[in-house]
Scaffold this motif. Structure first.
Motif, mmCIF file in Angstrom:
data_model
loop_
_atom_site.group_PDB
_atom_site.id
_atom_site.type_symbol
_atom_site.label_atom_id
_atom_site.label_comp_id
_atom_site.label_asym_id
_atom_site.label_seq_id
_atom_site.Cartn_x
_atom_site.Cartn_y
_atom_site.Cartn_z
ATOM 1 N N PRO A 255 0.854 -1.229 -0.129
ATOM 2 C CA PRO A 255 -0.087 0.116 0.060
ATOM 3 C C PRO A 255 0.790 1.355 -0.097
ATOM 4 O O PRO A 255 1.717 1.254 1.152
ATOM 5 N N GLY A 256 0.498 1.928 -0.849
ATOM 6 C CA GLY A 256 1.320 3.365 -0.932
ATOM 7 C C GLY A 256 2.836 3.460 -1.879
ATOM 8 O O GLY A 256 3.452 4.343 -1.932
ATOM 9 N N GLY A 257 2.963 2.288 -2.369
ATOM 10 C CA GLY A 257 4.462 2.074 -2.924
ATOM 11 C C GLY A 257 5.085 0.767 -3.017
ATOM 12 O O GLY A 257 4.126 -0.389 -3.278
ATOM 13 N N ALA A 258 6.305 0.723 -3.060
ATOM 14 C CA ALA A 258 6.968 -0.537 -3.044
ATOM 15 C C ALA A 258 7.512 -0.803 -1.642
ATOM 16 O O ALA A 258 8.024 0.138 -1.014
ATOM 17 N N CYS A 259 7.557 -2.032 -1.018
ATOM 18 C CA CYS A 259 8.152 -2.450 -0.059
ATOM 19 C C CYS A 259 9.416 -2.989 0.192
ATOM 20 O O CYS A 259 9.627 -4.036 -0.853
ATOM 21 N N ILE A 260 10.318 -3.331 1.055
ATOM 22 C CA ILE A 260 11.286 -4.292 1.070
ATOM 23 C C ILE A 260 10.588 -5.583 1.323
ATOM 24 O O ILE A 260 9.713 -5.361 2.238
ATOM 25 N N ALA A 261 10.953 -6.739 0.872
ATOM 26 C CA ALA A 261 10.246 -7.837 0.887
ATOM 27 C C ALA A 261 10.304 -8.279 2.433
ATOM 28 O O ALA A 261 11.410 -8.351 3.229
ATOM 29 N N GLY A 262 8.972 -8.755 2.932
ATOM 30 C CA GLY A 262 8.730 -9.170 4.052
ATOM 31 C C GLY A 262 8.236 -8.029 5.150
ATOM 32 O O GLY A 262 8.151 -8.167 6.261
ATOM 33 N N ALA A 263 8.489 -6.586 4.649
ATOM 34 C CA ALA A 263 7.899 -5.554 5.452
ATOM 35 C C ALA A 263 6.962 -4.634 4.750
ATOM 36 O O ALA A 263 6.951 -3.524 4.393
ATOM 37 N N PRO A 264 5.728 -4.943 4.543
ATOM 38 C CA PRO A 264 4.666 -4.363 3.678
ATOM 39 C C PRO A 264 4.078 -3.007 4.093
ATOM 40 O O PRO A 264 3.615 -2.493 3.591
ATOM 41 N N ALA A 269 9.822 3.156 -1.597
ATOM 42 C CA ALA A 269 9.777 3.338 -3.166
ATOM 43 C C ALA A 269 8.552 3.701 -3.895
ATOM 44 O O ALA A 269 7.504 3.092 -3.439
ATOM 45 N N PRO A 270 8.365 4.080 -4.981
ATOM 46 C CA PRO A 270 7.409 4.254 -5.713
ATOM 47 C C PRO A 270 6.889 3.137 -6.133
ATOM 48 O O PRO A 270 7.709 1.783 -6.285
ATOM 49 N N ALA A 271 5.656 2.778 -6.474
ATOM 50 C CA ALA A 271 4.930 1.653 -6.789
ATOM 51 C C ALA A 271 5.571 0.898 -8.055
ATOM 52 O O ALA A 271 5.637 -0.351 -8.135
ATOM 53 N N GLU A 272 6.185 1.650 -9.110
ATOM 54 C CA GLU A 272 6.653 1.302 -10.110
ATOM 55 C C GLU A 272 8.066 0.494 -9.962
ATOM 56 O O GLU A 272 8.697 -0.376 -10.813
ATOM 57 N N ALA A 273 8.323 0.700 -8.743
ATOM 58 C CA ALA A 273 9.672 -0.336 -8.431
ATOM 59 C C ALA A 273 9.593 -1.474 -8.029
ATOM 60 O O ALA A 273 10.522 -2.406 -7.780
ATOM 61 N N ALA A 274 8.129 -1.744 -7.691
ATOM 62 C CA ALA A 274 7.876 -3.281 -7.304
ATOM 63 C C ALA A 274 8.425 -4.321 -8.040
ATOM 64 O O ALA A 274 8.299 -4.194 -9.538
ATOM 65 N N ALA A 359 7.889 11.019 -7.258
ATOM 66 C CA ALA A 359 8.681 11.124 -6.075
ATOM 67 C C ALA A 359 8.698 10.026 -5.281
ATOM 68 O O ALA A 359 7.605 9.220 -4.958
ATOM 69 N N PRO A 360 9.753 9.631 -4.489
ATOM 70 C CA PRO A 360 9.407 8.496 -3.583
ATOM 71 C C PRO A 360 8.570 8.679 -2.238
ATOM 72 O O PRO A 360 8.521 9.733 -1.874
ATOM 73 N N ALA A 361 8.008 7.614 -2.069
ATOM 74 C CA ALA A 361 7.302 7.711 -0.787
ATOM 75 C C ALA A 361 7.958 6.789 0.347
ATOM 76 O O ALA A 361 7.758 5.650 0.454
ATOM 77 N N PHE A 362 8.650 7.702 1.173
ATOM 78 C CA PHE A 362 9.307 6.787 2.285
ATOM 79 C C PHE A 362 8.644 7.082 3.691
ATOM 80 O O PHE A 362 8.068 7.952 4.124
#
Length: 363
Positions: A255-264, A269-274, A359-362
């Motif tokens: 939700p809201g972008g891309a996360c590090i695996a296992g930490a949703p 990062a932006p969703a396009e980076a998934a 822009a990144p969503a951090f």
């Protein structure tokens, strides 16, 4: 010996291939080196860097392609006709000859006139700090002094191209650092074109004008040290360069972008980076008291001027390099501040990906 009289030669390899039976050691290598530059062939054991150097020297015959030195096609020429000098991993000094005789061995073999030999010896010995040692034999020298004799033997040939095959691997860490400086200073002073093989990234990054990173007989990236560090072309380059190396983390949709695996619950990062690999340099990651990315300390390694942390985030491991001494207990919680995404890689091909335009969503 007047440095202004010396000038390195260009080096050009065009689709150079080397095959041993059914095994391809070099896959169509193409690269060039400018006159007077220091080029480092870098990579892990078995990547083909020493084979490439031997093909360049004429010690191995290329299966295909063209080798040019100074604009001259030398592909079919023996080593003695290529206008090169070479320094090996083993110093290859003759134990029964003194320092002066070892330095002059090649010139004697080529029947250079005695007056010319003596002149070159005097200049080279003075340059290398070997004048007081000329009557000693190799067994009476330290490792560093033996290395200087091997270097002097290459320099006295006055060849425009000097090839070095892991010349410092037999020295201790302190002496290696000193010799790195000496070799670089010498190469610049004489204007030699030097090709230097090593698996040590510190040697590559501190000495080179141009680094050719190799992997499985191919060129992974050909760039300046600064570019190689700042913009690695592949995940392999990113993970090979840097101490400690770049952390490579799998990104998943969240939700809201891309996360590090296992930490949703924390978008980094932006969703396009998934689906990509996120690269983070350890010096860009830092503990924070502000809201940040939750992590768990796996280990803390104190290195004197800095501490390297390994922290678990979801199913991935993130490294952070922070100044000073920090005592942290394994298993303790920590929050990390991450930079905006600067390095993304395709997990299938390993190639660098363009950064998302949003822009990144951090966290």
């Amino acid at each position: 010996m007047n440095p202004t009289d010396r000038q390195g030669a260009t080096i050009q390899l065009d689709a150079v291939r080397k095959q041993f039976g059914d095994t391809v050691a070099l896959h169509d290598i193409t690269l060039s080196a400018a006159p007077g530059s220091l080029v480092v062939l870098l990579g892990p054991s078995g990547c083909g860097k020493s084979t490439l150097l031997r093909v360049l020297a004429g010690l191995e015959e290329a299966t295909g392609g063209v080798v040019r030195l100074g604009g001259r096609d030398v592909t079919g020429l023996p080593p003695a006709a290529r206008g090169i000098s070479m320094v090996f991993q083993s110093y290859a000094l003759f134990p029964h000859l003194n320092v002066a005789e070892n330095i002059l061995f090649g010139l004697r073999a080529r029947k250079v006139a005695r007056v010319e030999r003596d002149s070159r010896l005097a200049g080279t010995a003075a340059m290398m700090g070997l004048t007081p040692l000329l009557e000693r034999r190799p067994g009476q020298l330290s490792g560093g002094q033996q290395q200087r004799v091997a270097l002097a033997r290459a320099i006295v040939a006055e060849a425009p191209v000097c090839l070095m095959d892991e010349p410092l691997s037999n020295l201790d860490a302190k002496l290696r650092a000193e010799m790195r400086h000496e070799i670089r200073s010498l190469q610049q002073r004489l204007g030699l074109t030097m090709v230097y093989v090593t698996h040590d990234q510190v040697e590559a990054m501190s000495m080179a004008d141009q680094v050719v990173l190799m992997r499985d007989g191919r060129v992974e990236q050909d760039a300046t040290p600064a570019e190689l560090y700042a913009r690695p072309a592949t995940a392999f380059a990113a993970g090979f360069i840097g101490t400690p190396p770049m952390s490579l983390l799998r990104l998943e949709a969240a939700p809201g972008g891309a996360c590090i695996a296992g930490a949703p619950e924390h978008a980094v990062a932006p969703a396009e980076a998934a689906g990509a690999l996120l690269g983070l340099r350890p010096e860009d990651v830092a503990p924070t008291d502000d809201p940040g990315l939750p992590a768990t300390v796996n280990s803390a390694e104190f290195l004197g001027a800095e501490t390297v942390l390994r922290c678990a985030v979801g199913s991935e491991m993130v490294q952070a390099r922070i100044p000073g001494h920090h005592v942290m207990t394994p298993g303790s919680p920590i929050r990390l501040r991450l930079p905006p995404p600067a390095h993304l890689f395709d997990p299938a091909t390993g190639r660098r990906l363009p950064l998302p335009v949003h822009a990144p969503a951090f966290a």
